[in-house]
Scaffold this motif. Structure first.
Motif, PDB file in Angstrom:
ATOM      1  N   LEU A 162       3.996   2.740 -10.039  1.00  0.00           N
ATOM      2  CA  LEU A 162       4.159   4.192 -10.098  1.00  0.00           C
ATOM      3  C   LEU A 162       4.121   4.708 -11.534  1.00  0.00           C
ATOM      4  CD1 LEU A 162       7.058   4.515  -7.491  1.00  0.00           C
ATOM      5  CD2 LEU A 162       4.691   5.272  -7.158  1.00  0.00           C
ATOM      6  N   LEU A 163       4.164   3.804 -12.483  1.00  0.00           N
ATOM      7  CA  LEU A 163       4.211   4.190 -13.890  1.00  0.00           C
ATOM      8  C   LEU A 163       3.472   3.154 -14.717  1.00  0.00           C
ATOM      9  CD1 LEU A 163       5.339   6.040 -16.138  1.00  0.00           C
ATOM     10  CD2 LEU A 163       7.411   4.631 -16.123  1.00  0.00           C
ATOM     11  N   ASN A 164       2.514   3.604 -15.487  1.00  0.00           N
ATOM     12  CA  ASN A 164       1.755   2.714 -16.368  1.00  0.00           C
ATOM     13  C   ASN A 164       2.172   2.841 -17.827  1.00  0.00           C
ATOM     14  OD1 ASN A 164       0.032   1.535 -14.350  1.00  0.00           O
ATOM     15  ND2 ASN A 164      -1.091   3.474 -14.285  1.00  0.00           N
ATOM     16  N   ARG A 165       2.618   4.021 -18.213  1.00  0.00           N
ATOM     17  CA  ARG A 165       2.962   4.261 -19.617  1.00  0.00           C
ATOM     18  C   ARG A 165       4.107   3.344 -20.045  1.00  0.00           C
ATOM     19  NH1 ARG A 165       1.876   7.872 -23.536  1.00  0.00           N
ATOM     20  NH2 ARG A 165       3.539   8.504 -24.958  1.00  0.00           N
ATOM     21  N   THR A 166       3.976   2.748 -21.231  1.00  0.00           N
ATOM     22  CA  THR A 166       4.979   1.792 -21.684  1.00  0.00           C
ATOM     23  C   THR A 166       6.200   2.468 -22.305  1.00  0.00           C
ATOM     24  OG1 THR A 166       3.792   1.553 -23.789  1.00  0.00           O
ATOM     25  CG2 THR A 166       3.292  -0.040 -22.051  1.00  0.00           C
TER      26      THR A 166
ATOM     27  N   ASP B  10       0.834  -1.195   0.000  1.00  0.00           N
ATOM     28  CA  ASP B  10       0.000   0.000   0.000  1.00  0.00           C
ATOM     29  C   ASP B  10       0.873   1.251   0.000  1.00  0.00           C
ATOM     30  OD1 ASP B  10       0.841   0.558   2.641  1.00  0.00           O
ATOM     31  OD2 ASP B  10      -0.920  -0.366   3.530  1.00  0.00           O
ATOM     32  N   GLN B  11       0.212   2.402  -0.157  1.00  0.00           N
ATOM     33  CA  GLN B  11       0.954   3.647  -0.335  1.00  0.00           C
ATOM     34  C   GLN B  11       1.850   3.970   0.860  1.00  0.00           C
ATOM     35  OE1 GLN B  11      -0.566   8.028  -0.317  1.00  0.00           O
ATOM     36  NE2 GLN B  11      -0.954   7.212  -2.373  1.00  0.00           N
ATOM     37  N   ARG B  12       1.357   3.743   2.049  1.00  0.00           N
ATOM     38  CA  ARG B  12       2.157   4.044   3.246  1.00  0.00           C
ATOM     39  C   ARG B  12       3.397   3.163   3.311  1.00  0.00           C
ATOM     40  NH1 ARG B  12      -0.708   3.552   9.020  1.00  0.00           N
ATOM     41  NH2 ARG B  12      -0.714   1.369   8.382  1.00  0.00           N
ATOM     42  N   ASP B  13       3.240   1.863   3.026  1.00  0.00           N
ATOM     43  CA  ASP B  13       4.393   0.964   3.044  1.00  0.00           C
ATOM     44  C   ASP B  13       5.368   1.296   1.916  1.00  0.00           C
ATOM     45  OD1 ASP B  13       3.457  -0.386   5.247  1.00  0.00           O
ATOM     46  OD2 ASP B  13       2.493  -1.983   4.079  1.00  0.00           O
ATOM     47  N   LEU B  14       4.825   1.671   0.760  1.00  0.00           N
ATOM     48  CA  LEU B  14       5.691   2.032  -0.364  1.00  0.00           C
ATOM     49  C   LEU B  14       6.503   3.277  -0.030  1.00  0.00           C
ATOM     50  CD1 LEU B  14       6.651   1.618  -3.261  1.00  0.00           C
ATOM     51  CD2 LEU B  14       4.677   2.958  -4.041  1.00  0.00           C
TER      52      LEU B  14
END
Length: 256
Positions: free
Chosen positions: A214-218, A2-6
């Motif tokens: 954190l990134l979806n764009r290929t 999750d965001q906090r752990d990341l």
């Protein structure tokens, strides 16, 4: 994760790499040899622009160039003569050759004849305002505004207008703008806001960023760099590019 752990994990990794021991094996070691602001700027710019390929070669070739400039790059660009320029004619780093180098030297001469800092070159029309983002497209046009700009040299300076990720320029900006007490980044520029920096993005950082969602764009391009930075701003709205240390360390050093 999750965001906090990341956030906790990436903060720990950033702290692991953002420390003085990181400097010696990285191109940032070149500007760290200097104390004068303009020398730091010029040495850092060349070290960043040369940063593709193996880091030991980047450091060696930038060191070679600094020696050719008498290890006083600001004094060299302002005061060189024809004899001084002749010693540069044999310099080459990958596709960067003497034609490119002589234009870079002339650009620096023209710029530093009118400005005290290279920061002004990245401010576009808003030189009087603090806390603004760097204008990379404006820098590209300004850099190539001299009449004798060789066509072959254009490829060495990236621009968002070409949808490049501008990794090397964004890395240089990180060095100059970020302010902390860790000793790696210089934080000598005052007008560009650290919160406006774009994360330097290459294939290694992109690979790690995608694994963390954190990134979806290929594509690894300007849009991807903006997308990643937007996600990093959620983790730290004031200093998003500190996570460059974490993503780079995981991708390059740890082969994550």
């Amino acid at each position: 994760m999750d965001q906090r752990d990341l956030r906790k994990f990436l903060n720990r990794k950033a702290d692991e790499y953002n420390r003085p021991s990181f400097i010696s094996g990285d191109p940032v070691s070149i500007p760290h040899r200097f104390g004068k602001r303009q020398d730091i700027e010029i040495a850092g710019f060349f070290a960043a622009i040369f940063s593709w390929g193996h880091r030991t070669i980047i450091i060696r070739k930038t060191s070679e160039l600094m020696a050719l400039m008498d290890n006083a790059p600001h004094q060299f660009v302002l005061g060189h003569g024809e004899k001084d320029l002749r010693r540069l004619l044999g310099f080459k780093h990958r596709t960067f050759n003497a034609t490119d180098l002589l234009y870079f030297i002339e650009f620096f001469k023209q710029h530093y004849s009118r400005h005290d800092s290279l920061e002004d070159a990245f401010l576009g029309a808003g030189q009087g305002s603090a806390g603004r983002p760097a204008d990379l497209a404006g820098f590209y046009h300004y850099f190539f505004s001299l009449e004798q700009a060789p066509p072959r040299t254009y490829k060495h300076i990236a621009s968002p207008e070409k949808n490049s990720s501008c990794k090397r320029l964004n890395m240089f900006l990180r060095w100059m703008v970020r302010k902390d007490d860790k000793g790696v980044d210089f934080g000598i520029w005052q007008k560009i806001a650290p919160s406006s920096l774009i994360c330097p993005l290459d294939v290694h950082v992109a690979r790690v960023a995608r694994r963390f969602g954190l990134l979806n764009r290929t594509q690894t391009d300007w849009q991807a760099a903006r997308e990643l930075t937007d996600q990093l701003l959620i983790l730290d709205k004031d200093d998003p590019v500190k996570y460059d240390f974490a993503l780079f360390g995981l991708g390059v050093m740890e082969k994550f």
